[in-house]
Design a protein around this motif. Sequence first.
Motif, PDB file in Angstrom:
ATOM      1  N   VAL A  69      48.560  41.679  44.687  1.00  0.00           N
ATOM      2  CA  VAL A  69      47.959  42.269  43.528  1.00  0.00           C
ATOM      3  C   VAL A  69      47.284  41.123  42.944  1.00  0.00           C
ATOM      4  O   VAL A  69      46.212  41.568  42.357  1.00  0.00           O
ATOM      5  CB  VAL A  69      49.138  42.812  42.642  1.00  0.00           C
ATOM      6  CG1 VAL A  69      48.773  43.278  41.470  1.00  0.00           C
ATOM      7  CG2 VAL A  69      50.179  43.691  43.164  1.00  0.00           C
ATOM      8  N   GLY A  70      47.862  40.005  42.560  1.00  0.00           N
ATOM      9  CA  GLY A  70      47.194  38.928  42.070  1.00  0.00           C
ATOM     10  C   GLY A  70      45.811  38.606  42.649  1.00  0.00           C
ATOM     11  O   GLY A  70      44.691  38.698  42.096  1.00  0.00           O
ATOM     12  N   SER A  71      45.676  38.727  44.016  1.00  0.00           N
ATOM     13  CA  SER A  71      44.406  38.673  44.730  1.00  0.00           C
ATOM     14  C   SER A  71      43.506  39.358  44.571  1.00  0.00           C
ATOM     15  O   SER A  71      42.324  39.360  44.187  1.00  0.00           O
ATOM     16  CB  SER A  71      44.762  38.377  46.297  1.00  0.00           C
ATOM     17  OG  SER A  71      45.833  37.392  46.447  1.00  0.00           O
ATOM     18  N   ALA A  72      44.036  40.946  44.586  1.00  0.00           N
ATOM     19  CA  ALA A  72      43.005  42.041  44.348  1.00  0.00           C
ATOM     20  C   ALA A  72      42.605  41.714  43.137  1.00  0.00           C
ATOM     21  O   ALA A  72      41.184  42.145  42.877  1.00  0.00           O
ATOM     22  CB  ALA A  72      43.767  43.112  44.669  1.00  0.00           C
ATOM     23  N   LEU A  73      43.218  41.538  42.085  1.00  0.00           N
ATOM     24  CA  LEU A  73      42.808  41.639  40.663  1.00  0.00           C
ATOM     25  C   LEU A  73      41.743  40.320  40.634  1.00  0.00           C
ATOM     26  O   LEU A  73      40.737  40.544  39.666  1.00  0.00           O
ATOM     27  CB  LEU A  73      43.711  41.266  39.584  1.00  0.00           C
ATOM     28  CG  LEU A  73      44.854  42.721  39.396  1.00  0.00           C
ATOM     29  CD1 LEU A  73      45.973  42.206  38.647  1.00  0.00           C
ATOM     30  CD2 LEU A  73      44.191  43.702  38.841  1.00  0.00           C
ATOM     31  N   SER A  74      41.963  39.074  41.194  1.00  0.00           N
ATOM     32  CA  SER A  74      41.197  38.145  40.866  1.00  0.00           C
ATOM     33  C   SER A  74      39.688  38.493  41.854  1.00  0.00           C
ATOM     34  O   SER A  74      38.802  37.832  41.485  1.00  0.00           O
ATOM     35  CB  SER A  74      41.816  36.911  41.257  1.00  0.00           C
ATOM     36  OG  SER A  74      42.521  36.887  42.539  1.00  0.00           O
ATOM     37  N   THR A  75      39.854  39.305  42.632  1.00  0.00           N
ATOM     38  CA  THR A  75      38.566  39.595  43.464  1.00  0.00           C
ATOM     39  C   THR A  75      37.714  40.516  42.704  1.00  0.00           C
ATOM     40  O   THR A  75      36.431  40.065  42.377  1.00  0.00           O
ATOM     41  CB  THR A  75      38.711  40.497  44.656  1.00  0.00           C
ATOM     42  OG1 THR A  75      39.832  39.873  45.329  1.00  0.00           O
ATOM     43  CG2 THR A  75      37.442  40.306  45.631  1.00  0.00           C
ATOM     44  N   LYS A  76      38.213  41.231  41.635  1.00  0.00           N
ATOM     45  CA  LYS A  76      37.684  42.025  40.897  1.00  0.00           C
ATOM     46  C   LYS A  76      37.048  41.570  39.656  1.00  0.00           C
ATOM     47  O   LYS A  76      36.055  41.639  39.230  1.00  0.00           O
ATOM     48  CB  LYS A  76      38.507  43.299  40.744  1.00  0.00           C
ATOM     49  CG  LYS A  76      37.864  44.517  39.888  1.00  0.00           C
ATOM     50  CD  LYS A  76      38.558  45.849  40.129  1.00  0.00           C
ATOM     51  CE  LYS A  76      38.020  46.998  39.856  1.00  0.00           C
ATOM     52  NZ  LYS A  76      36.729  46.990  38.936  1.00  0.00           N
ATOM     53  N   PHE A  77      38.057  40.717  39.099  1.00  0.00           N
ATOM     54  CA  PHE A  77      37.838  40.216  37.719  1.00  0.00           C
ATOM     55  C   PHE A  77      37.618  38.493  37.692  1.00  0.00           C
ATOM     56  O   PHE A  77      37.169  38.209  36.657  1.00  0.00           O
ATOM     57  CB  PHE A  77      38.786  40.478  36.852  1.00  0.00           C
ATOM     58  CG  PHE A  77      39.153  41.823  36.442  1.00  0.00           C
ATOM     59  CD1 PHE A  77      40.224  42.567  37.058  1.00  0.00           C
ATOM     60  CD2 PHE A  77      38.247  42.505  35.881  1.00  0.00           C
ATOM     61  CE1 PHE A  77      40.556  43.946  36.714  1.00  0.00           C
ATOM     62  CE2 PHE A  77      38.624  43.947  35.581  1.00  0.00           C
ATOM     63  CZ  PHE A  77      39.638  44.457  36.190  1.00  0.00           C
TER      64      PHE A  77
END
Lengths: 426, 282
Positions: A69-77
């Motif tokens: 989840v952390g990784s997906a969010l940091s890819t986006k933001f």
Amino acid sequence: MARRSEPPDGGWGWMVVLSAFFQSALVFGVLRSFGVFFVEFVAAFEEQAARVSWIASIGIAVQQFGSPVGSALSTKFGPRPVVMAGGILAALGMLLASFATSLTHLYLSIGLLSGSGWALTFTPTLACLSRYFSRRRSLATGLALTGVGLSSFAFAPLFQWLLSHYAWRGALLLVSALSLHLVACGALLRPLFLTEDPAVGGPGAQLASLLHHGPFLRYTVALTLINTGFFIPYVHLVAHLQDLNWDPLPAAFLLSVAAISDLVGRVASGWLGDAVPGPVARLLMLWTTLTGVSLALFPVAQAPTALVALTVAYGFTSGALTPVAFSVLPELVGTGRIYCGLGLLQMVESIGGLLGAPLSGYLRDVTGNYTASFVVAGVFLLAGSGVLITLPHFFCFSAPTLKPQDLVTEALDTKVTLPKEGLGED
Amino acid sequence: MSGSSLPSALALSLLLVSGSLLPGPGAAQNEPRIVTSEEVIIRETSALPVTLQCNLTSSSHTLTYSYWTKNGVELTATRKNASNMEYRINKPRAEDSGEYHCVYHFVSAPKANATIEVKAAPDITGHKRSENKNEGQDAMMYCKSVGYPHPEWIWSKKENGMPMEIVNTSGRFFIINKENYTELSIMNLQITEDPGEYECNATNSIGSASVVTILRVRSHLAPLWPFLGILAEIIILVVIIVVYEKRKRPDEVPDDDEPAGPMKTNSTNNHKDKNLRQRNTN
């Protein structure tokens, strides 16, 4: 803002190393030193030690399973807002815990809330670090990870002092303030724009492409096997020494020796990983094989000198494999997909970690001593290093590093839609 | 005439003979008599071995066995069949003090014993160095001692370096005294008056001893100030980091990735701007 084609390998990257150092200290150092609070919780809530230790287990589990989840969010933001939000969550969890009236309260505040905060900090930071370095990636990762070892030394006495001066509620309040430094560390994670970023798309597309990526899947299997064997000595070394009739003080001293050689191993391997040309996976295989061998030799050693030598060897080699394990991933999947890749990897390999210690304990109960569990741990490590041989370019001695064009071709092969525009400016 | 005096003389002699056979006041000579050694006082300074002795000097009954007890508890490996009993204490310390009995058991007769007192000045063997509690909680301090006779306990609190005996004006102090143990409980701790050094004093006929326990009372608000301080420090750090970055690169957009389309337009703009400006603003 121009997109870089190459990671900067220095400059602001060293500030990212500093940030990662403090973050690994504040996440894992706090987790490891939390045992100091357990005695207080057992007394304050009149619960059994087993139920109290669930607090840390929930925290670790949430941190590991939440890494994608952390990784997906940091890819986006980008990593900065995600890590800062994670820091606020982690501190909030500790703050609410200081008002706890029951054990369930603590499970939710420290386990769930702080665990989610930690999930949003550690993985994005390491991935960001991998993006900032290419030639000195292993050294940077090794230096950053020394934060874990040093903080374990420092935080245990600090927490003890806080407990005696402020009682556990006040101490949790101050640990919350300490964890809030994660926000400041997150502020240091200046986003970096690399040329391959637009080619690999958003988080959903990246996850899909990763799950079809053969080398990535094989690497995940290898690391899961390695993780299963990796943690066993940490948990069982002291008990094994007691079985051999060691006194508690020399046994504790031996653990400190292992921690120091672990620290040295991390930095040395980091430097070595950058100095040696070719795929880093070969070095990883070297370290995991050596770790597996030293683990399997533990039951054979009876004399104190042999045990000390083996412990130093185990500490050095197990510390050596950690930064290299993180450095292999960008070479496999490219820096564009590093966030999602690392998150997914952490989640799957944590299954190995969760299974390893109970398996070893079960073997101990069945056979009566730790011989079987040490040998099994060594076997897992050797099996993992065996799988590493199947990674691409393993036997090439002049293997080229992945270029952005290769990544685009790979992504296209797996039939993921991409924006039509190209790779940005030169 | 002689016939009437013979029966009365016979009766009188019979009476005298039987009188000497009956047990009279002199029967005490048949009870066991035990001679003991003197009472002992163990002093810190002289560590010479001490021997307690009991000698059964006169007894008309058969001895079955004999043993030593200390404070009512039989001492192991002292049971013997001897009228001369010895108990040796090699290195006498305060713990060895107490009331010792040598006990003799007989066949069909009650047992007999004698007492030897081994005295020593009290030595305090257990206490808490410090007690840390929160405001409003209850504190408990204790002292354990060895020594005989059992001491009198006095609790005092050090005010300006001088021990002052505790006065229970507030009704929150409770003291429980047992033979070699004392306990001071303070209910509902007040942060203004209760913290300090508390001394328990044990005194008996031989000497006295005392130790100090430090009581600390934690305030509920104590951690709040460091917490706010750290919070302020973090806010300052974040502001410095963000401002430093904005100053270095004012045209950088800190967040989302830009899609490639608009970027092309931007690059054309920059190119134009570069032509207009003479200097590089980096």
